[in-house]
Design a protein around this motif. Structure first.
Motif, PDB file in Angstrom:
ATOM      1  N   MET A 154     -38.443  59.544  22.497  1.00 47.71           N
ATOM      2  CA  MET A 154     -37.252  59.724  23.301  1.00 47.71           C
ATOM      3  C   MET A 154     -37.441  59.024  24.651  1.00 47.71           C
ATOM      4  SD  MET A 154     -35.454  63.248  24.382  1.00 47.71           S
ATOM      5  CE  MET A 154     -33.793  63.222  24.891  1.00 47.71           C
ATOM      6  N   SER A 155     -36.384  58.423  25.161  1.00 45.64           N
ATOM      7  CA  SER A 155     -36.473  57.703  26.434  1.00 45.64           C
ATOM      8  C   SER A 155     -36.490  58.662  27.619  1.00 45.64           C
ATOM      9  CB  SER A 155     -35.295  56.736  26.573  1.00 45.64           C
ATOM     10  OG  SER A 155     -34.092  57.460  26.633  1.00 45.64           O
ATOM     11  N   ASP A 156     -36.957  58.159  28.765  1.00 46.59           N
ATOM     12  CA  ASP A 156     -37.027  58.967  29.986  1.00 46.59           C
ATOM     13  C   ASP A 156     -35.745  58.915  30.794  1.00 46.59           C
ATOM     14  OD1 ASP A 156     -39.615  59.562  29.313  1.00 46.59           O
ATOM     15  OD2 ASP A 156     -40.492  58.080  30.650  1.00 46.59           O
ATOM     16  N   TYR A 157     -34.841  58.003  30.437  1.00 47.85           N
ATOM     17  CA  TYR A 157     -33.600  57.866  31.193  1.00 47.85           C
ATOM     18  C   TYR A 157     -32.478  57.371  30.288  1.00 47.85           C
ATOM     19  CZ  TYR A 157     -34.751  52.923  31.154  1.00 47.85           C
ATOM     20  OH  TYR A 157     -35.050  51.660  30.752  1.00 47.85           O
ATOM     21  N   LEU A 158     -31.266  57.532  30.776  1.00 48.50           N
ATOM     22  CA  LEU A 158     -30.080  57.091  30.060  1.00 48.50           C
ATOM     23  C   LEU A 158     -29.162  56.435  31.078  1.00 48.50           C
ATOM     24  CD1 LEU A 158     -28.228  57.241  27.504  1.00 48.50           C
ATOM     25  CD2 LEU A 158     -27.453  59.436  28.364  1.00 48.50           C
ATOM     26  N   VAL A 159     -28.698  55.219  30.793  1.00 49.47           N
ATOM     27  CA  VAL A 159     -27.789  54.498  31.680  1.00 49.47           C
ATOM     28  C   VAL A 159     -26.565  54.109  30.872  1.00 49.47           C
ATOM     29  CG1 VAL A 159     -27.464  52.465  33.136  1.00 49.47           C
ATOM     30  CG2 VAL A 159     -29.677  53.607  33.078  1.00 49.47           C
ATOM     31  N   TYR A 160     -25.381  54.384  31.415  1.00 49.95           N
ATOM     32  CA  TYR A 160     -24.155  54.014  30.720  1.00 49.95           C
ATOM     33  C   TYR A 160     -23.039  53.785  31.727  1.00 49.95           C
ATOM     34  CZ  TYR A 160     -22.964  58.989  31.292  1.00 49.95           C
ATOM     35  OH  TYR A 160     -22.712  60.228  31.807  1.00 49.95           O
ATOM     36  N   ILE A 161     -21.949  53.195  31.245  1.00 51.16           N
ATOM     37  CA  ILE A 161     -20.771  53.011  32.095  1.00 51.16           C
ATOM     38  C   ILE A 161     -19.642  53.863  31.538  1.00 51.16           C
ATOM     39  CG2 ILE A 161     -21.420  50.695  32.807  1.00 51.16           C
ATOM     40  CD1 ILE A 161     -19.336  49.601  30.854  1.00 51.16           C
ATOM     41  N   LYS A 162     -18.745  54.275  32.440  1.00 46.50           N
ATOM     42  CA  LYS A 162     -17.561  55.010  32.003  1.00 46.50           C
ATOM     43  C   LYS A 162     -16.381  54.599  32.870  1.00 46.50           C
ATOM     44  CE  LYS A 162     -18.043  59.262  34.679  1.00 46.50           C
ATOM     45  NZ  LYS A 162     -18.110  60.714  34.628  1.00 46.50           N
ATOM     46  N   ASP A 163     -15.227  54.639  32.288  1.00 45.13           N
ATOM     47  CA  ASP A 163     -14.000  54.242  32.972  1.00 45.13           C
ATOM     48  C   ASP A 163     -13.562  55.368  33.911  1.00 45.13           C
ATOM     49  OD1 ASP A 163     -11.762  52.589  33.497  1.00 45.13           O
ATOM     50  OD2 ASP A 163     -10.566  53.643  32.024  1.00 45.13           O
ATOM     51  N   ASN A 164     -13.036  54.968  35.071  1.00 37.93           N
ATOM     52  CA  ASN A 164     -12.439  55.964  35.946  1.00 37.93           C
ATOM     53  C   ASN A 164     -11.027  56.269  35.433  1.00 37.93           C
ATOM     54  OD1 ASN A 164     -11.525  53.383  36.656  1.00 37.93           O
ATOM     55  ND2 ASN A 164     -11.095  53.984  38.733  1.00 37.93           N
ATOM     56  N   ASP A 165     -10.408  57.307  35.936  1.00 39.88           N
ATOM     57  CA  ASP A 165      -9.051  57.675  35.515  1.00 39.88           C
ATOM     58  C   ASP A 165      -8.064  56.770  36.234  1.00 39.88           C
ATOM     59  OD1 ASP A 165     -10.175  59.668  33.995  1.00 39.88           O
ATOM     60  OD2 ASP A 165      -9.877  61.210  35.499  1.00 39.88           O
ATOM     61  N   ASP A 166      -7.825  55.559  35.688  1.00 32.47           N
ATOM     62  CA  ASP A 166      -7.058  54.553  36.409  1.00 32.47           C
ATOM     63  C   ASP A 166      -5.681  54.252  35.819  1.00 32.47           C
ATOM     64  OD1 ASP A 166      -8.135  53.435  34.152  1.00 32.47           O
ATOM     65  OD2 ASP A 166      -8.886  51.649  35.108  1.00 32.47           O
ATOM     66  N   GLU A 167      -5.321  54.893  34.731  1.00 33.95           N
ATOM     67  CA  GLU A 167      -3.993  54.670  34.176  1.00 33.95           C
ATOM     68  C   GLU A 167      -2.971  55.517  34.943  1.00 33.95           C
ATOM     69  OE1 GLU A 167      -6.634  52.822  31.892  1.00 33.95           O
ATOM     70  OE2 GLU A 167      -6.743  54.972  32.003  1.00 33.95           O
ATOM     71  N   LEU A 168      -1.831  54.919  35.198  1.00 33.91           N
ATOM     72  CA  LEU A 168      -0.791  55.607  35.957  1.00 33.91           C
ATOM     73  C   LEU A 168       0.168  56.332  35.019  1.00 33.91           C
ATOM     74  CD1 LEU A 168       0.006  52.787  38.530  1.00 33.91           C
ATOM     75  CD2 LEU A 168      -1.400  54.824  38.884  1.00 33.91           C
TER      76      LEU A 168
END
Length: 74
Positions: A1-15
């Motif tokens: 198992m890895s020691d860290y997790l890195v990811y991207i996520k979208d902000n709430d940008d839809e109107l």
């Protein structure tokens, strides 16, 4: 198992009335999230909102060929 997790996520940008869609980015901003998973009893997480702002400037005497094929005139 890895020691860290890195990811991207979208902000709430839809109107409204559009529903929020995490698969589509509307404002060139995303969250980068880094989470330490090594020590489960003391979780650590950093979340940063970043924005894409374009490709920058092409300089005439840029190293290598550069935009105007100026060689290494710097």
């Amino acid at each position: 198992m890895s020691d860290y997790l890195v990811y991207i996520k979208d902000n709430d940008d839809e109107l409204p009335p559009s529903p929020n869609d995490p698969k589509i980015d509307s404002d060139l901003r995303i969250f980068i999230v880094s989470r330490c998973t090594k020590y489960a009893d003391t979780p650590k997480e950093v979340e940063e909102l970043v924005e894409f702002s374009g490709g920058g400037t092409n300089y005439r005497a840029q190293q290598g060929l550069g935009r105007y094929s100026g060689g290494n005139n710097n």
